[in-house]
Scaffold this motif. Structure first.
Motif, short mmCIF file in Angstrom:
data_model
loop_
_atom_site.label_atom_id
_atom_site.label_comp_id
_atom_site.label_asym_id
_atom_site.label_seq_id
_atom_site.Cartn_x
_atom_site.Cartn_y
_atom_site.Cartn_z
N VAL A 158 0.85 -1.18 0.00
CA VAL A 158 0.00 0.00 0.00
C VAL A 158 0.89 1.23 0.00
O VAL A 158 1.95 1.24 0.64
CB VAL A 158 -0.98 -0.03 1.20
CG1 VAL A 158 -0.25 -0.06 2.50
CG2 VAL A 158 -1.92 1.16 1.18
N SER A 190 6.12 9.46 -0.43
CA SER A 190 7.19 10.39 -0.04
C SER A 190 8.23 9.77 0.88
O SER A 190 9.15 10.45 1.33
CB SER A 190 6.58 11.64 0.61
OG SER A 190 5.85 11.28 1.76
N THR A 233 0.58 11.08 3.63
CA THR A 233 -0.82 10.87 4.02
C THR A 233 -0.96 10.55 5.51
O THR A 233 0.01 10.16 6.17
CB THR A 233 -1.41 9.69 3.22
OG1 THR A 233 -0.58 8.55 3.44
CG2 THR A 233 -1.52 10.00 1.74
#
Ligand SMILES: Cc1cc2nc3c(=O)[nH]c(=O)nc-3n(C[C@H](O)[C@H](O)[C@H](O)COP(=O)(O)OP(=O)(O)OC[C@H]3O[C@@H](n4cnc5c(N)ncnc54)[C@H](O)[C@@H]3O)c2cc1C
Length: 358
Positions: free
Chosen positions: A66, A71, A136
């Motif tokens: 996932v 980043s 995220t």
């Protein structure tokens, strides 16, 4: 007439429903802008999407990985011979939790910096020092993101994730996440859990912490003795901007290596040889040493360039890559830095960046 086996039809239906794409170049999904294709790729917008995607991969007997904003990732030049799930579960809810705190429930696909901005705007304390970290919400507990004296583990109340072993969604309280420096059970048991939601507990009242060296300097220059929450967030953004490369224009994943934790004896030996070496005692007695300092002052490798890859001229812990750089080059460069550090200090450096290969 050709007969298609039922199983294949099921798979076909699933891949249409989930829009599972094939041979998707991953470079554009990472801030390093490097890496070959994913054999399969899909965007998950709900927990059901995650479940279905993982079922697809299990049926095909292929590995799953996932990703969020990509980043903290270096993808192999050969790509990923499995399914990449890009987590895009959205939604941020603020829930009053009594006199002192507010709970923020956020979907794993929310942008971390948006969440911090909203929290500070509402006057909530706890994540302001983690401003401007790319990525995220879902990845925030994985490596227990941290900066300017704070780790996100200090603000996490609960993490909800799919356990891909049992195929059930489970909740982990803060202590069950086994957080430590840039680590957690989600990183430790790599690939087992897919985070779908994170709940943070932030304080309604508090005092913004500006005790980190760079922030002390920032406010000292401006003669601000008691900075507000918003001022601390602004300071962190400005200090980061001055020190770190902008990932929109550079290929980078920020700090490539973890700051090493060494025992007190080892630190004493290094201090004798390099009297200026900084060290910060941890609760377990070990000393955290800023690796950027070692790469710069001991290895003389700040700004070192080999081919298309360099340590960043303003912060040696950060590795930057020019357009056209390959993952092989980046790994070769990182190994060279690790070799130099080991030779000079005896410290075995660990990478902070995750390696996506299958
Ligand atoms: C310029 C720059 C500065 C940075 N500064 C900092 C900093 O100050 N502090 C810091 O801690 N980090 C920093 N980072 C690293 C990075 O921002 C963080 O690690 C961030 O949390 C990664 O988020 P992401 O969504 O991009 O994760 P990705 O890079 O997509 O993934 C990282 C890891 O998390 C896993 N993962 C992602 N989403 C999920 C999910 N939903 N469920 C389970 N696993 C998941 C991935 O499998 C992978 O192992 C920086 C990076 C850059 C480019």
């Amino acid at each position: 007439m050709t007969y298609i086996p039922i199983q294949s039809l099921d798979r076909l239906r699933l891949s249409i429903k989930m829009n599972i794409q094939e041979y998707v170049p991953l470079a554009k999904y990472t801030t390093f802008k490097i890496g070959g294709p994913a054999r399969y790729f899909c965007a998950a917008k709900s927990e059901d999407d995650i479940l279905e995607a993982v079922r697809f991969a299990k049926e095909k007997k292929i590995p799953v990985m996932v990703i969020g904003g990509g980043s903290n990732l270096l993808v192999s030049d050969a790509g990923f011979n499995g399914l990449i799930i890009r987590c895009g579960i959205k939604g941020i809810e603020f829930k009053d939790a009594g006199k002192r705190s507010v709970l923020i429930e956020a979907g794993a696909g929310e942008d971390w910096e948006d969440l911090v901005a909203q929290a500070v705007e509402r006057g909530l304390y706890g994540v302001e020092n983690l401003s401007a970290i790319p990525g995220t919400v879902g990845a925030s507990p994985v490596q227990n993101i941290g900066a300017y004296g704070f780790d996100v583990s200090g603000s996490i109340d609960m993490v909800r994730a799919l356990d891909t072993k049992t195929m059930k969604f489970v909740k982990f309280s803060n202590s069950e996440c086994n957080f430590s420096y840039r680590n957690s059970r989600f990183k430790h048991e790599k690939g087992r859990y897919i985070v779908s939601k994170v709940t943070y507990r932030l304080a309604k009242e508090g005092k913004a912490d500006a005790s980190y060296k760079d922030l002390v300097e920032y406010f000292g220059k401006r003669k601000i003795a008691d900075p507000t929450l918003k001022q601390v967030r602004q300071a962190v953004i400005e200090v980061r901007k001055a020190k770190l490369p902008d990932w929109r224009s550079w290929g980078t994943a920020g700090s490539f290596f973890k700051n090493p934790l060494i025992d007190a004896e080892h630190f004493k030996r290094l201090k004798r040889e390099y009297p200026e070496i900084p060290g910060f005692p941890e609760a377990d007695g070990r000393i955290k040493v800023p690796l950027g300092w070692i790469i710069d002052k001991v290895c003389n490798s700040k700004g070192l360039t080999i081919g298309n890859v360099s340590t960043y001229e303003k912060q040696a812990l950060v590795v930057v890559a020019k357009p056209g750089a390959t993952a092989t080059e980046v790994i070769g460069f990182a190994n060279e830095i690790m070799r130099r550090v080991k030779e000079k200090t005896g410290i075995q450096v660990e990478a902070e960046v995750e390696w996506a290969v299958a």
